[in-house]
Design a protein around this motif. Sequence first.
Motif, PDB file in Angstrom:
ATOM      1  N   ASP A 124       0.817  -1.212   0.000  1.00  0.00           N
ATOM      2  CA  ASP A 124       0.000   0.000   0.000  1.00  0.00           C
ATOM      3  C   ASP A 124       0.854   1.267   0.000  1.00  0.00           C
ATOM      4  OD1 ASP A 124       0.672  -0.887   2.657  1.00  0.00           O
ATOM      5  OD2 ASP A 124      -0.745   0.554   3.480  1.00  0.00           O
ATOM      6  N   ASP A 125       2.152   1.123   0.175  1.00  0.00           N
ATOM      7  CA  ASP A 125       3.066   2.264   0.165  1.00  0.00           C
ATOM      8  C   ASP A 125       3.605   2.459  -1.261  1.00  0.00           C
ATOM      9  OD1 ASP A 125       5.211   4.052   0.352  1.00  0.00           O
ATOM     10  OD2 ASP A 125       5.906   3.223   2.257  1.00  0.00           O
ATOM     11  N   PRO A 126       3.224   3.570  -1.912  1.00  0.00           N
ATOM     12  CA  PRO A 126       3.678   3.783  -3.288  1.00  0.00           C
ATOM     13  C   PRO A 126       5.187   3.911  -3.410  1.00  0.00           C
ATOM     14  CG  PRO A 126       2.524   5.727  -2.467  1.00  0.00           C
ATOM     15  CD  PRO A 126       2.370   4.651  -1.438  1.00  0.00           C
ATOM     16  N   THR A 127       5.855   4.353  -2.359  1.00  0.00           N
ATOM     17  CA  THR A 127       7.313   4.476  -2.396  1.00  0.00           C
ATOM     18  C   THR A 127       7.969   3.105  -2.478  1.00  0.00           C
ATOM     19  OG1 THR A 127       7.185   6.524  -1.132  1.00  0.00           O
ATOM     20  CG2 THR A 127       9.328   5.431  -1.196  1.00  0.00           C
ATOM     21  N   VAL A 128       7.476   2.155  -1.703  1.00  0.00           N
ATOM     22  CA  VAL A 128       8.018   0.793  -1.749  1.00  0.00           C
ATOM     23  C   VAL A 128       7.812   0.200  -3.133  1.00  0.00           C
ATOM     24  CG1 VAL A 128       7.769  -1.565  -0.854  1.00  0.00           C
ATOM     25  CG2 VAL A 128       7.758   0.383   0.719  1.00  0.00           C
ATOM     26  N   ARG A 129       6.611   0.378  -3.697  1.00  0.00           N
ATOM     27  CA  ARG A 129       6.344  -0.145  -5.044  1.00  0.00           C
ATOM     28  C   ARG A 129       7.275   0.483  -6.069  1.00  0.00           C
ATOM     29  NH1 ARG A 129       1.019   1.172  -3.699  1.00  0.00           N
ATOM     30  NH2 ARG A 129       0.943   2.600  -5.481  1.00  0.00           N
ATOM     31  N   ALA A 130       7.464   1.794  -5.980  1.00  0.00           N
ATOM     32  CA  ALA A 130       8.312   2.499  -6.951  1.00  0.00           C
ATOM     33  C   ALA A 130       9.769   2.053  -6.852  1.00  0.00           C
ATOM     34  CB  ALA A 130       8.203   4.006  -6.746  1.00  0.00           C
ATOM     35  N   VAL A 180      -1.995  -2.385  -5.038  1.00  0.00           N
ATOM     36  CA  VAL A 180      -2.040  -1.572  -3.819  1.00  0.00           C
ATOM     37  C   VAL A 180      -2.539  -2.342  -2.602  1.00  0.00           C
ATOM     38  CG1 VAL A 180      -2.299   0.590  -5.092  1.00  0.00           C
ATOM     39  CG2 VAL A 180      -4.335  -0.628  -4.306  1.00  0.00           C
ATOM     40  N   ASP A 181      -3.154  -3.506  -2.828  1.00  0.00           N
ATOM     41  CA  ASP A 181      -3.626  -4.326  -1.710  1.00  0.00           C
ATOM     42  C   ASP A 181      -3.847  -5.753  -2.187  1.00  0.00           C
ATOM     43  OD1 ASP A 181      -6.126  -4.469  -3.010  1.00  0.00           O
ATOM     44  OD2 ASP A 181      -7.004  -2.911  -1.753  1.00  0.00           O
ATOM     45  N   MET A 208      -1.691  -4.338   5.133  1.00  0.00           N
ATOM     46  CA  MET A 208      -2.327  -3.463   4.151  1.00  0.00           C
ATOM     47  C   MET A 208      -3.808  -3.358   4.501  1.00  0.00           C
ATOM     48  SD  MET A 208      -0.759  -4.909   0.556  1.00  0.00           S
ATOM     49  CE  MET A 208      -1.251  -6.597   0.879  1.00  0.00           C
ATOM     50  N   PRO A 209      -4.442  -2.267   4.080  1.00  0.00           N
ATOM     51  CA  PRO A 209      -5.887  -2.159   4.296  1.00  0.00           C
ATOM     52  C   PRO A 209      -6.645  -3.125   3.376  1.00  0.00           C
ATOM     53  CG  PRO A 209      -5.088  -0.285   3.047  1.00  0.00           C
ATOM     54  CD  PRO A 209      -3.883  -1.090   3.453  1.00  0.00           C
ATOM     55  N   ASP A 210      -7.899  -3.311   3.650  1.00  0.00           N
ATOM     56  CA  ASP A 210      -8.799  -4.187   2.888  1.00  0.00           C
ATOM     57  C   ASP A 210      -8.359  -5.644   3.038  1.00  0.00           C
ATOM     58  OD1 ASP A 210     -10.395  -2.019   2.090  1.00  0.00           O
ATOM     59  OD2 ASP A 210      -9.066  -1.618   0.410  1.00  0.00           O
ATOM     60  N   LYS A 211      -7.604  -6.193   2.120  1.00  0.00           N
ATOM     61  CA  LYS A 211      -7.131  -7.584   2.235  1.00  0.00           C
ATOM     62  C   LYS A 211      -5.637  -7.552   2.521  1.00  0.00           C
ATOM     63  CE  LYS A 211      -8.897 -10.763  -0.408  1.00  0.00           C
ATOM     64  NZ  LYS A 211      -9.635 -11.619   0.503  1.00  0.00           N
ATOM     65  N   ASP A 212      -5.268  -8.047   3.707  1.00  0.00           N
ATOM     66  CA  ASP A 212      -3.857  -7.991   4.096  1.00  0.00           C
ATOM     67  C   ASP A 212      -3.061  -9.138   3.472  1.00  0.00           C
ATOM     68  OD1 ASP A 212      -4.172 -10.327   5.664  1.00  0.00           O
ATOM     69  OD2 ASP A 212      -4.448  -9.199   7.517  1.00  0.00           O
ATOM     70  N   GLY A 213      -1.785  -9.176   3.781  1.00  0.00           N
ATOM     71  CA  GLY A 213      -0.900 -10.159   3.180  1.00  0.00           C
ATOM     72  C   GLY A 213      -1.232 -11.594   3.548  1.00  0.00           C
ATOM     73  N   LEU A 214      -1.572 -11.837   4.806  1.00  0.00           N
ATOM     74  CA  LEU A 214      -1.886 -13.200   5.230  1.00  0.00           C
ATOM     75  C   LEU A 214      -3.129 -13.721   4.509  1.00  0.00           C
ATOM     76  CD1 LEU A 214      -0.825 -15.438   6.999  1.00  0.00           C
ATOM     77  CD2 LEU A 214      -2.270 -14.580   8.854  1.00  0.00           C
ATOM     78  N   GLU A 215      -4.151 -12.900   4.409  1.00  0.00           N
ATOM     79  CA  GLU A 215      -5.364 -13.300   3.676  1.00  0.00           C
ATOM     80  C   GLU A 215      -5.036 -13.586   2.208  1.00  0.00           C
ATOM     81  OE1 GLU A 215      -9.014 -10.855   5.629  1.00  0.00           O
ATOM     82  OE2 GLU A 215      -7.369  -9.642   4.805  1.00  0.00           O
ATOM     83  N   THR A 216      -4.141 -12.801   1.654  1.00  0.00           N
ATOM     84  CA  THR A 216      -3.759 -12.972   0.257  1.00  0.00           C
ATOM     85  C   THR A 216      -2.981 -14.275   0.057  1.00  0.00           C
ATOM     86  OG1 THR A 216      -3.689 -10.567   0.043  1.00  0.00           O
ATOM     87  CG2 THR A 216      -2.619 -11.848  -1.703  1.00  0.00           C
TER      88      THR A 216
END
Length: 119
Positions: free
Chosen positions: A9-15, A32-33, A55-63
């Motif tokens: 969810d952090d655009p800096t990490v993605r970039a 983003v999530d 992350m908001p909405d669906k977090d990493g563990l759920e994913t």
Amino acid sequence: MATILITDDDPTVRAIATELLAPDGHRVLEAVDGNQALEIVRREPIDLIVLDMLMPDKDGLETIIAIRREKRPIRILAISSGGSMGADSVLKPALAFGADRIMVKPLRISVFAKTVTEM
């Protein structure tokens, strides 16, 4: 080269991750999530997901659980600072539920690049 999905969810990490991996010839996609990551995984051939755990909405563990339930042969690198809970309390369950590797944020660029190459 690999198709890598950066989910954070952090655009800096993605970039930063995209900037680091794309010049090596990797195809890099971003989400983003967890919800967006699952949408991409269902329509694109993904080799590796770099997946933030908080992350908001669906977090990493759920994913992770959703990806493993669908039996998709995708390698998962779970990343997190752990927030107020600490990294171990977030990353150890990621391994238990199907992440292939874990890494603590903030990511060290050289270690991150080496880990992705090894996966």
